[in-house]
Structure formats: structure tokens, C-alpha cells
Write a protein that holds these residues in place. Structure first.
Motif, PDB file in Angstrom:
ATOM      1  N   ALA A   9      73.984 -49.434  -3.191  1.00 14.03           N
ATOM      2  CA  ALA A   9      73.399 -47.974  -2.867  1.00 14.03           C
ATOM      3  C   ALA A   9      73.670 -47.649  -1.327  1.00 14.03           C
ATOM      4  O   ALA A   9      73.685 -48.719  -0.571  1.00 14.03           O
ATOM      5  CB  ALA A   9      72.115 -47.964  -3.158  1.00 14.03           C
ATOM      6  N   ALA A  10      73.774 -46.287  -1.185  1.00 10.53           N
ATOM      7  CA  ALA A  10      73.893 -46.069   0.547  1.00 10.53           C
ATOM      8  C   ALA A  10      73.038 -44.632   0.581  1.00 10.53           C
ATOM      9  O   ALA A  10      73.196 -44.032  -0.377  1.00 10.53           O
ATOM     10  CB  ALA A  10      75.072 -45.803   0.953  1.00 10.53           C
ATOM     11  N   PRO A  11      72.376 -44.469   1.691  1.00  9.06           N
ATOM     12  CA  PRO A  11      71.848 -43.150   1.978  1.00  9.06           C
ATOM     13  C   PRO A  11      72.808 -42.181   2.296  1.00  9.06           C
ATOM     14  O   PRO A  11      73.887 -42.498   2.955  1.00  9.06           O
ATOM     15  CB  PRO A  11      70.882 -43.418   3.181  1.00  9.06           C
ATOM     16  CG  PRO A  11      71.164 -44.742   3.682  1.00  9.06           C
ATOM     17  CD  PRO A  11      71.893 -45.455   2.756  1.00  9.06           C
ATOM     18  N   ILE A  12      72.617 -40.762   2.024  1.00 11.32           N
ATOM     19  CA  ILE A  12      73.274 -39.669   2.412  1.00 11.32           C
ATOM     20  C   ILE A  12      72.411 -39.129   3.481  1.00 11.32           C
ATOM     21  O   ILE A  12      71.180 -38.669   2.913  1.00 11.32           O
ATOM     22  CB  ILE A  12      73.775 -38.822   1.403  1.00 11.32           C
ATOM     23  CG1 ILE A  12      74.662 -39.632   0.513  1.00 11.32           C
ATOM     24  CG2 ILE A  12      74.561 -37.578   1.798  1.00 11.32           C
ATOM     25  CD1 ILE A  12      75.133 -38.677  -0.773  1.00 11.32           C
ATOM     26  N   CYS A  13      72.837 -38.969   4.688  1.00 11.45           N
ATOM     27  CA  CYS A  13      72.036 -38.222   5.705  1.00 11.45           C
ATOM     28  C   CYS A  13      72.635 -36.718   5.899  1.00 11.45           C
ATOM     29  O   CYS A  13      73.746 -36.448   5.911  1.00 11.45           O
ATOM     30  CB  CYS A  13      72.165 -39.101   6.992  1.00 11.45           C
ATOM     31  SG  CYS A  13      71.679 -40.770   6.476  1.00 11.45           S
ATOM     32  N   GLU A  14      71.327 -36.082   6.337  1.00 11.12           N
ATOM     33  CA  GLU A  14      71.819 -34.545   6.902  1.00 11.12           C
ATOM     34  C   GLU A  14      71.020 -34.668   8.139  1.00 11.12           C
ATOM     35  O   GLU A  14      69.726 -34.769   8.291  1.00 11.12           O
ATOM     36  CB  GLU A  14      71.390 -33.517   6.013  1.00 11.12           C
ATOM     37  CG  GLU A  14      72.313 -33.154   4.921  1.00 11.12           C
ATOM     38  CD  GLU A  14      71.725 -32.288   3.864  1.00 11.12           C
ATOM     39  OE1 GLU A  14      70.810 -31.464   4.004  1.00 11.12           O
ATOM     40  OE2 GLU A  14      72.283 -32.164   2.630  1.00 11.12           O
ATOM     41  N   GLY A  15      71.708 -34.635   9.362  1.00 12.33           N
ATOM     42  CA  GLY A  15      70.925 -34.791  10.465  1.00 12.33           C
ATOM     43  C   GLY A  15      70.431 -36.097  10.531  1.00 12.33           C
ATOM     44  O   GLY A  15      71.291 -37.304  10.307  1.00 12.33           O
ATOM     45  N   ASN A  16      69.429 -36.444  10.986  1.00 12.53           N
ATOM     46  CA  ASN A  16      68.651 -37.681  11.138  1.00 12.53           C
ATOM     47  C   ASN A  16      67.818 -37.968   9.890  1.00 12.53           C
ATOM     48  O   ASN A  16      67.018 -38.870   9.853  1.00 12.53           O
ATOM     49  CB  ASN A  16      67.968 -37.493  12.231  1.00 12.53           C
ATOM     50  CG  ASN A  16      68.362 -37.670  13.498  1.00 12.53           C
ATOM     51  OD1 ASN A  16      69.678 -38.419  13.661  1.00 12.53           O
ATOM     52  ND2 ASN A  16      68.039 -37.055  14.927  1.00 12.53           N
ATOM     53  N   ARG A  17      68.012 -37.125   8.665  1.00  9.18           N
ATOM     54  CA  ARG A  17      67.110 -37.280   7.556  1.00  9.18           C
ATOM     55  C   ARG A  17      68.065 -37.783   6.497  1.00  9.18           C
ATOM     56  O   ARG A  17      69.028 -37.263   6.058  1.00  9.18           O
ATOM     57  CB  ARG A  17      66.572 -35.843   7.322  1.00  9.18           C
ATOM     58  CG  ARG A  17      65.272 -35.841   6.589  1.00  9.18           C
ATOM     59  CD  ARG A  17      64.818 -34.448   6.549  1.00  9.18           C
ATOM     60  NE  ARG A  17      65.444 -33.493   6.038  1.00  9.18           N
ATOM     61  CZ  ARG A  17      65.469 -33.231   4.712  1.00  9.18           C
ATOM     62  NH1 ARG A  17      64.599 -33.698   3.833  1.00  9.18           N
ATOM     63  NH2 ARG A  17      66.187 -31.968   4.242  1.00  9.18           N
ATOM     64  N   VAL A  18      67.487 -38.863   5.769  1.00  7.92           N
ATOM     65  CA  VAL A  18      68.003 -38.806   4.483  1.00  7.92           C
ATOM     66  C   VAL A  18      67.666 -38.051   3.570  1.00  7.92           C
ATOM     67  O   VAL A  18      66.343 -37.723   3.337  1.00  7.92           O
ATOM     68  CB  VAL A  18      67.594 -40.522   4.225  1.00  7.92           C
ATOM     69  CG1 VAL A  18      68.338 -41.021   2.717  1.00  7.92           C
ATOM     70  CG2 VAL A  18      68.016 -41.502   5.211  1.00  7.92           C
ATOM     71  N   VAL A  19      68.701 -37.501   2.552  1.00  7.72           N
ATOM     72  CA  VAL A  19      68.273 -36.466   1.842  1.00  7.72           C
ATOM     73  C   VAL A  19      68.569 -37.196   0.371  1.00  7.72           C
ATOM     74  O   VAL A  19      68.061 -36.594  -0.622  1.00  7.72           O
ATOM     75  CB  VAL A  19      69.214 -35.295   1.868  1.00  7.72           C
ATOM     76  CG1 VAL A  19      68.436 -34.503   3.222  1.00  7.72           C
ATOM     77  CG2 VAL A  19      70.662 -35.343   1.981  1.00  7.72           C
TER      78      VAL A  19
ATOM     79  N   LYS B 195      64.207 -45.609   5.069  1.00  5.08           N
ATOM     80  CA  LYS B 195      63.457 -45.822   6.321  1.00  5.08           C
ATOM     81  C   LYS B 195      64.420 -46.056   7.500  1.00  5.08           C
ATOM     82  O   LYS B 195      64.682 -45.496   8.749  1.00  5.08           O
ATOM     83  CB  LYS B 195      62.392 -46.707   6.322  1.00  5.08           C
ATOM     84  CG  LYS B 195      61.572 -47.005   7.642  1.00  5.08           C
ATOM     85  CD  LYS B 195      60.467 -47.808   7.505  1.00  5.08           C
ATOM     86  CE  LYS B 195      59.634 -47.960   8.958  1.00  5.08           C
ATOM     87  NZ  LYS B 195      58.660 -48.813   8.550  1.00  5.08           N
ATOM     88  N   HIS B 196      65.382 -47.028   7.291  1.00  7.31           N
ATOM     89  CA  HIS B 196      66.085 -47.498   8.298  1.00  7.31           C
ATOM     90  C   HIS B 196      67.747 -46.918   8.169  1.00  7.31           C
ATOM     91  O   HIS B 196      68.242 -47.482   8.886  1.00  7.31           O
ATOM     92  CB  HIS B 196      66.075 -48.976   8.432  1.00  7.31           C
ATOM     93  CG  HIS B 196      64.865 -49.480   8.519  1.00  7.31           C
ATOM     94  ND1 HIS B 196      64.332 -49.475   9.946  1.00  7.31           N
ATOM     95  CD2 HIS B 196      63.930 -49.848   7.776  1.00  7.31           C
ATOM     96  CE1 HIS B 196      63.266 -50.030   9.877  1.00  7.31           C
ATOM     97  NE2 HIS B 196      63.072 -50.414   8.721  1.00  7.31           N
ATOM     98  N   ARG B 197      67.944 -46.137   7.188  1.00  9.35           N
ATOM     99  CA  ARG B 197      69.286 -45.603   6.802  1.00  9.35           C
ATOM    100  C   ARG B 197      70.296 -46.613   6.856  1.00  9.35           C
ATOM    101  O   ARG B 197      71.228 -46.747   7.819  1.00  9.35           O
ATOM    102  CB  ARG B 197      69.750 -44.647   7.898  1.00  9.35           C
ATOM    103  CG  ARG B 197      68.726 -43.322   8.000  1.00  9.35           C
ATOM    104  CD  ARG B 197      69.344 -42.204   9.016  1.00  9.35           C
ATOM    105  NE  ARG B 197      68.869 -42.671  10.177  1.00  9.35           N
ATOM    106  CZ  ARG B 197      68.994 -42.072  11.489  1.00  9.35           C
ATOM    107  NH1 ARG B 197      69.925 -41.316  11.618  1.00  9.35           N
ATOM    108  NH2 ARG B 197      68.479 -42.584  12.585  1.00  9.35           N
ATOM    109  N   ARG B 198      70.223 -47.474   5.785  1.00 10.22           N
ATOM    110  CA  ARG B 198      71.140 -48.764   5.542  1.00 10.22           C
ATOM    111  C   ARG B 198      71.248 -48.492   4.200  1.00 10.22           C
ATOM    112  O   ARG B 198      70.655 -48.382   3.303  1.00 10.22           O
ATOM    113  CB  ARG B 198      70.331 -49.844   5.828  1.00 10.22           C
ATOM    114  CG  ARG B 198      70.023 -50.063   7.479  1.00 10.22           C
ATOM    115  CD  ARG B 198      69.407 -51.353   7.942  1.00 10.22           C
ATOM    116  NE  ARG B 198      70.254 -52.602   7.262  1.00 10.22           N
ATOM    117  CZ  ARG B 198      71.052 -53.231   8.313  1.00 10.22           C
ATOM    118  NH1 ARG B 198      71.300 -52.616   9.546  1.00 10.22           N
ATOM    119  NH2 ARG B 198      71.574 -54.164   7.704  1.00 10.22           N
TER     120      ARG B 198
END
Length: 149
Positions: free
Chosen positions: A130-140, A105-108
Motif C-alpha cells: 500500500a502507498a498513499p496518494i497525496c494532493e499537496g501535503n494531504r493524503v487523499v 499520518k507520515h505519508r509512507r
């Protein structure tokens, strides 16, 4: 006589701090650790680590050999996320799922010490990074490291 119990780590961090939290991955490069079979690790097994990735579109997992070893599963065996999550002890699973939702939700990113029950053997204390991988503003996807502590 008291036994040493490491302080459980639970923390969320902004993505710009990712290099600091993933430094261990440079030391324990999965390309190297995947070449070493569990029987060859010996005493170093207590420090065994691996890389993982979860595609959020279908919850499919990609694991390095070290993750299979940590979970006590045969390397390259197909594993669904729900099966892997089922190996977390209840208190750890609840914390991990809350931090996972927050991370998406918070890209953290987050770091969490968890207890898992491998398919074979005794329960293990594992550090999950763990960490998110984003494409644009979306975590994929989420990706990270797990290591036995």
C-alpha cells in the motif's frame, strides 16, 4: 516433516521507494489479469493478484477483478471498506489498521502479510502492498496491490 511457512512481512517505507515495492504490478498488470476469469487461471491462481484503491474522504473502494477473486466475491459487486476489513483475521486486521494510520499520518507506504477469510473457501495468506496518494501535503487516497502468497 515440517511444512514451509513463509516469514511474515511487515514493513513501512518512504514514498520515494514506491517503484521498488510496486514492481510486481508491472509484471501482474491488472488490465491483463482482469481479462482472465478465475476458472481459467487454474494453477496460476495461487499467484493471483489485483489492484485496489481507497478514497479517504468516504472510504469507498475501487477493486480490480483480482481483488474480488482473492476475497471470493463476485466481480463488480459493491463492497464497503468495513465489509472488506471484516474479512481480515483479527491479528492481521489489527496490524493492517495500525500501519494504515501510520501510512496516512507520515505519508509512507507499507507492505504487510495478512490472513483473510474469503467469502467462499479456506483462509488465504495475502501480501498487501500500500502507498498513499497525496494532493499537496494531504493524503487523499491509498492504493496498492494484493497478491496470494
Amino acid at each position: 516433516m515440517t511444512s514451509f511457512q513463509p516469514t511474515a512481512l511487515t514493513n513501512s517505507w518512504p514514498l520515494w521507494e514506491k517503484p521498488r515495492h510496486f514492481d510486481l504490478g508491472h509484471v501482474l498488470n491488472c488490465a491483463v489479469t482482469d481479462l482472465i476469469q478465475p476458472a481459467q487461471i487454474g494453477e496460476l491462481g495461487i499467484h493471483h493478484a489485483g489492484c485496489w484503491e481507497c478514497d479517504l474522504s468516504d472510504d469507498s473502494l475501487i477493486w480490480s477483478g483480482g481483488i474480488y477473486d482473492i476475497f471470493g466475491l463476485p466481480r463488480a459487486a459493491p463492497v464497503r471498506r468495513d465489509e472488506a476489513v471484516g474479512r481480515y483475521c483479527e491479528h492481521s486486521r489489527a496490524k493492517m489498521e495500525r500501519l494504515r494510520v501510520y501510512a496516512i499520518k507520515h505519508r509512507r507506504g507499507f507492505t504487510l502479510d495478512v490472513d483473510i477469510q474469503p467469502a467462499s473457501g479456506c483462509a488465504r495468506h495475502v501480501r498487501l502492498i500500500a502507498a498513499p496518494i497525496c494532493e499537496g501535503n494531504r493524503v487523499v487516497r491509498l492504493h496498492g496491490l494484493k497478491l496470494i502468497i
